[in-house]
Design a protein around this motif. Structure first.
Motif, PDB file in Angstrom:
ATOM      1  N   SER A  10       0.853  -1.191   0.000  1.00 53.20           N
ATOM      2  CA  SER A  10       0.000   0.000   0.000  1.00 53.20           C
ATOM      3  C   SER A  10       0.884   1.234   0.000  1.00 53.20           C
ATOM      4  CB  SER A  10      -0.895   0.031   1.235  1.00 53.20           C
ATOM      5  OG  SER A  10      -1.684  -1.132   1.287  1.00 53.20           O
ATOM      6  N   PHE A  11       0.468   2.251  -0.748  1.00 49.81           N
ATOM      7  CA  PHE A  11       1.289   3.471  -0.802  1.00 49.81           C
ATOM      8  C   PHE A  11       0.451   4.705  -1.105  1.00 49.81           C
ATOM      9  CE2 PHE A  11       1.255   1.879  -5.156  1.00 49.81           C
ATOM     10  CZ  PHE A  11       1.121   3.027  -5.932  1.00 49.81           C
ATOM     11  N   ASN A  12       0.982   5.859  -0.671  1.00 48.26           N
ATOM     12  CA  ASN A  12       0.444   7.165  -1.063  1.00 48.26           C
ATOM     13  C   ASN A  12       1.336   7.724  -2.148  1.00 48.26           C
ATOM     14  OD1 ASN A  12      -1.682   7.398   0.892  1.00 48.26           O
ATOM     15  ND2 ASN A  12      -0.110   7.745   2.442  1.00 48.26           N
ATOM     16  N   TYR A  13       0.773   8.564  -3.017  1.00 43.90           N
ATOM     17  CA  TYR A  13       1.616   9.110  -4.074  1.00 43.90           C
ATOM     18  C   TYR A  13       1.187  10.514  -4.477  1.00 43.90           C
ATOM     19  CZ  TYR A  13      -2.096   8.486  -7.487  1.00 43.90           C
ATOM     20  OH  TYR A  13      -3.280   8.590  -8.168  1.00 43.90           O
ATOM     21  N   ILE A  14       2.170  11.244  -4.984  1.00 44.76           N
ATOM     22  CA  ILE A  14       1.919  12.497  -5.695  1.00 44.76           C
ATOM     23  C   ILE A  14       2.582  12.323  -7.045  1.00 44.76           C
ATOM     24  CG2 ILE A  14       2.324  14.988  -5.780  1.00 44.76           C
ATOM     25  CD1 ILE A  14       2.676  14.851  -2.693  1.00 44.76           C
ATOM     26  N   LEU A  15       1.841  12.588  -8.103  1.00 41.83           N
ATOM     27  CA  LEU A  15       2.380  12.456  -9.452  1.00 41.83           C
ATOM     28  C   LEU A  15       2.486  13.836 -10.081  1.00 41.83           C
ATOM     29  CD1 LEU A  15       3.105  11.038 -12.105  1.00 41.83           C
ATOM     30  CD2 LEU A  15       0.676  10.602 -12.464  1.00 41.83           C
ATOM     31  N   ARG A  16       3.701  14.148 -10.566  1.00 37.17           N
ATOM     32  CA  ARG A  16       3.925  15.418 -11.273  1.00 37.17           C
ATOM     33  C   ARG A  16       4.466  15.129 -12.648  1.00 37.17           C
ATOM     34  NH1 ARG A  16       6.331  16.213  -6.415  1.00 37.17           N
ATOM     35  NH2 ARG A  16       5.204  17.608  -5.022  1.00 37.17           N
ATOM     36  N   GLU A  17       4.251  16.083 -13.555  1.00 38.86           N
ATOM     37  CA  GLU A  17       5.000  16.037 -14.802  1.00 38.86           C
ATOM     38  C   GLU A  17       6.386  16.551 -14.427  1.00 38.86           C
ATOM     39  OE1 GLU A  17       3.295  18.127 -18.097  1.00 38.86           O
ATOM     40  OE2 GLU A  17       4.831  17.323 -19.439  1.00 38.86           O
ATOM     41  N   ILE A  30      -7.850   6.758   0.546  1.00 42.16           N
ATOM     42  CA  ILE A  30      -6.974   5.829   1.257  1.00 42.16           C
ATOM     43  C   ILE A  30      -5.822   5.404   0.340  1.00 42.16           C
ATOM     44  CG2 ILE A  30      -8.802   4.989   2.770  1.00 42.16           C
ATOM     45  CD1 ILE A  30      -9.066   2.580   0.881  1.00 42.16           C
ATOM     46  N   PRO A  31      -4.745   4.832   0.938  1.00 42.39           N
ATOM     47  CA  PRO A  31      -3.624   4.392   0.097  1.00 42.39           C
ATOM     48  C   PRO A  31      -4.048   3.378  -0.973  1.00 42.39           C
ATOM     49  CG  PRO A  31      -2.987   4.386   2.409  1.00 42.39           C
ATOM     50  CD  PRO A  31      -4.470   4.648   2.374  1.00 42.39           C
ATOM     51  N   ILE A  32      -3.324   3.407  -2.086  1.00 42.47           N
ATOM     52  CA  ILE A  32      -3.508   2.440  -3.167  1.00 42.47           C
ATOM     53  C   ILE A  32      -2.882   1.112  -2.714  1.00 42.47           C
ATOM     54  CG2 ILE A  32      -2.915   1.957  -5.601  1.00 42.47           C
ATOM     55  CD1 ILE A  32      -4.351   4.614  -5.246  1.00 42.47           C
ATOM     56  N   ALA A  33      -3.556   0.010  -2.963  1.00 41.12           N
ATOM     57  CA  ALA A  33      -2.972  -1.300  -2.647  1.00 41.12           C
ATOM     58  C   ALA A  33      -2.856  -2.108  -3.929  1.00 41.12           C
ATOM     59  CB  ALA A  33      -3.842  -2.034  -1.629  1.00 41.12           C
ATOM     60  N   TYR A  34      -1.692  -2.733  -4.148  1.00 39.27           N
ATOM     61  CA  TYR A  34      -1.531  -3.563  -5.348  1.00 39.27           C
ATOM     62  C   TYR A  34      -0.764  -4.825  -4.993  1.00 39.27           C
ATOM     63  CZ  TYR A  34       3.401  -2.515  -5.682  1.00 39.27           C
ATOM     64  OH  TYR A  34       4.743  -2.449  -5.396  1.00 39.27           O
ATOM     65  N   LEU A  35      -0.904  -5.829  -5.825  1.00 44.97           N
ATOM     66  CA  LEU A  35      -0.201  -7.104  -5.637  1.00 44.97           C
ATOM     67  C   LEU A  35       1.108  -7.039  -6.417  1.00 44.97           C
ATOM     68  CD1 LEU A  35      -0.182 -10.019  -4.588  1.00 44.97           C
ATOM     69  CD2 LEU A  35      -1.461 -10.668  -6.647  1.00 44.97           C
ATOM     70  N   HIS A  36       2.223  -7.122  -5.689  1.00 49.64           N
ATOM     71  CA  HIS A  36       3.541  -6.960  -6.312  1.00 49.64           C
ATOM     72  C   HIS A  36       3.871  -8.162  -7.200  1.00 49.64           C
ATOM     73  CE1 HIS A  36       7.375  -4.659  -6.171  1.00 49.64           C
ATOM     74  NE2 HIS A  36       7.900  -5.815  -6.522  1.00 49.64           N
ATOM     75  N   GLY A  37       4.405  -7.881  -8.404  1.00 47.97           N
ATOM     76  CA  GLY A  37       4.876  -8.945  -9.288  1.00 47.97           C
ATOM     77  C   GLY A  37       3.845  -9.442 -10.283  1.00 47.97           C
ATOM     78  N   ALA A 127       0.315  10.665 -22.089  1.00 48.28           N
ATOM     79  CA  ALA A 127       1.200  10.290 -23.202  1.00 48.28           C
ATOM     80  C   ALA A 127       2.186  11.410 -23.466  1.00 48.28           C
ATOM     81  CB  ALA A 127       0.373  10.006 -24.453  1.00 48.28           C
ATOM     82  N   GLY A 128       3.437  11.058 -23.737  1.00 46.04           N
ATOM     83  CA  GLY A 128       4.456  12.050 -24.067  1.00 46.04           C
ATOM     84  C   GLY A 128       5.032  12.764 -22.864  1.00 46.04           C
ATOM     85  N   LYS A 129       4.540  12.449 -21.664  1.00 44.54           N
ATOM     86  CA  LYS A 129       5.010  13.143 -20.469  1.00 44.54           C
ATOM     87  C   LYS A 129       6.031  12.283 -19.703  1.00 44.54           C
ATOM     88  CE  LYS A 129       0.929  15.959 -19.187  1.00 44.54           C
ATOM     89  NZ  LYS A 129       0.485  16.346 -20.487  1.00 44.54           N
ATOM     90  N   THR A 130       7.057  12.952 -19.174  1.00 44.71           N
ATOM     91  CA  THR A 130       7.947  12.295 -18.224  1.00 44.71           C
ATOM     92  C   THR A 130       7.320  12.454 -16.854  1.00 44.71           C
ATOM     93  OG1 THR A 130       9.919  12.664 -19.546  1.00 44.71           O
ATOM     94  CG2 THR A 130      10.257  12.338 -17.196  1.00 44.71           C
ATOM     95  N   LEU A 131       7.081  11.357 -16.181  1.00 46.04           N
ATOM     96  CA  LEU A 131       6.329  11.374 -14.928  1.00 46.04           C
ATOM     97  C   LEU A 131       7.255  11.236 -13.730  1.00 46.04           C
ATOM     98  CD1 LEU A 131       3.352   9.022 -15.893  1.00 46.04           C
ATOM     99  CD2 LEU A 131       3.513  11.511 -16.132  1.00 46.04           C
ATOM    100  N   GLU A 132       6.927  11.998 -12.687  1.00 44.32           N
ATOM    101  CA  GLU A 132       7.714  11.973 -11.460  1.00 44.32           C
ATOM    102  C   GLU A 132       6.775  11.600 -10.309  1.00 44.32           C
ATOM    103  OE1 GLU A 132      10.937  15.226 -11.461  1.00 44.32           O
ATOM    104  OE2 GLU A 132       9.558  15.696  -9.808  1.00 44.32           O
ATOM    105  N   PHE A 133       7.038  10.494  -9.672  1.00 42.83           N
ATOM    106  CA  PHE A 133       6.204  10.042  -8.556  1.00 42.83           C
ATOM    107  C   PHE A 133       6.943  10.240  -7.235  1.00 42.83           C
ATOM    108  CE2 PHE A 133       4.781   7.474 -12.136  1.00 42.83           C
ATOM    109  CZ  PHE A 133       3.410   7.358 -11.955  1.00 42.83           C
ATOM    110  N   ASP A 134       6.252  10.854  -6.256  1.00 37.55           N
ATOM    111  CA  ASP A 134       6.709  10.838  -4.867  1.00 37.55           C
ATOM    112  C   ASP A 134       5.892   9.776  -4.168  1.00 37.55           C
ATOM    113  OD1 ASP A 134       8.721  12.750  -4.434  1.00 37.55           O
ATOM    114  OD2 ASP A 134       7.248  14.341  -4.744  1.00 37.55           O
ATOM    115  N   ILE A 135       6.566   8.767  -3.633  1.00 36.78           N
ATOM    116  CA  ILE A 135       5.876   7.608  -3.070  1.00 36.78           C
ATOM    117  C   ILE A 135       6.187   7.469  -1.591  1.00 36.78           C
ATOM    118  CG2 ILE A 135       5.663   5.083  -3.199  1.00 36.78           C
ATOM    119  CD1 ILE A 135       4.976   5.954  -5.843  1.00 36.78           C
TER     120      ILE A 135
END
Ligand code: ZN
Length: 161
Positions: A10-17, A30-37, A127-135
Motif C-alpha cells: 500500500s502506498f500514497n503518491y503524488i504524481l507530477r509532470e 486511502i492508500p492504493i494497494a496492489y499485488l507486487h509482481g 502520453a508524451g510526459k515524463t512522470l515523477e512520482f513521490d511515493i
C-alpha cells in the motif's frame, strides 16, 4: 516485511509532470494497494518499490517510453457527437468521454467541441510526459492465496468485486 513478489503493497503518491505541475495524488482517499509482481502498476514504478518497507519513501522518474508512451498526433480526430457513449448538455475542452467505435467504447479527451462533430484526443492524458512520482509506502503484507489466484489485491485500496 519488504515489497516483493506476492506481497500486497500500500502506498500514497503524488504524481507530477517532471519539472512541472502536479497531475494526480491520492490525498483525498486511502492508500492504493496492489499485488507486487503481477503487472498491476507501471513496471518502472514496481521496480522502484521493490525492497521498500512501510514508512519508506522514494522518488521515481519515468520517461514516456516507461510510462504511457509517446504522444501520437494521429490520435487527434474529429468524431460525430452522436458516437459519444453518453449525451452531454455541454461539451467542454478537457472533458473525458468515451467514443463508441466498432470495437466498443474507447476513452478520449475533448479538445474542441462543435455543433455536430467534436475534436477528441485518443492519446492517454499522460502520453508524451515524463512522470515523477513521490511515493510513501504505508504497508506491506503477505497476499492471500485468493489474491494470488486473482492476480490483484483485495480489501482497502485494492480490487472490489
Ligand atoms: Zn479478486
Amino acid at each position: 516485511m519488504q515489497a516483493e513478489n506476492n506481497k500486497v503493497v500500500s502506498f500514497n503518491y503524488i504524481l507530477r509532470e517532471a519539472g512541472g505541475e502536479e497531475l494526480e495524488n491520492n490525498r483525498e482517499s486511502i492508500p492504493i494497494a496492489y499485488l507486487h509482481g503481477h503487472n498491476n502498476i507501471l513496471s518502472g514504478l514496481e521496480e522502484a518499490l521493490t525492497g521498500l518497507k512501510a514508512g519508506d519513501t522514494t522518488q521515481v522518474t519515468l520517461p514516456p517510453e516507461r510510462a504511457y508512451g509517446p504522444y501520437n498526433e494521429i490520435g487527434r480526430k474529429q468524431v460525430p457527437i452522436k458516437t459519444l457513449e453518453k449525451k452531454y448538455k455541454r461539451l467542454l475542452p478537457g472533458m473525458f468521454v468515451r467514443v463508441v467505435g466498432q470495437k466498443g467504447p474507447v476513452n478520449a479527451t475533448v479538445i474542441k467541441p462543435g455543433k455536430f462533430m467534436v475534436e477528441v484526443d485518443f492519446n492517454h492524458p499522460f502520453a508524451g510526459k515524463t512522470l515523477e512520482f513521490d511515493i510513501e509506502v504505508t504497508n506491506v503484507r503477505d497476499a492471500t492465496p485468493e489474491e494470488i489466484a486473482h492476480r490483484h489485491a483485495h480489501g482497502d485500496g485494492g480490487h472490489h468485486h
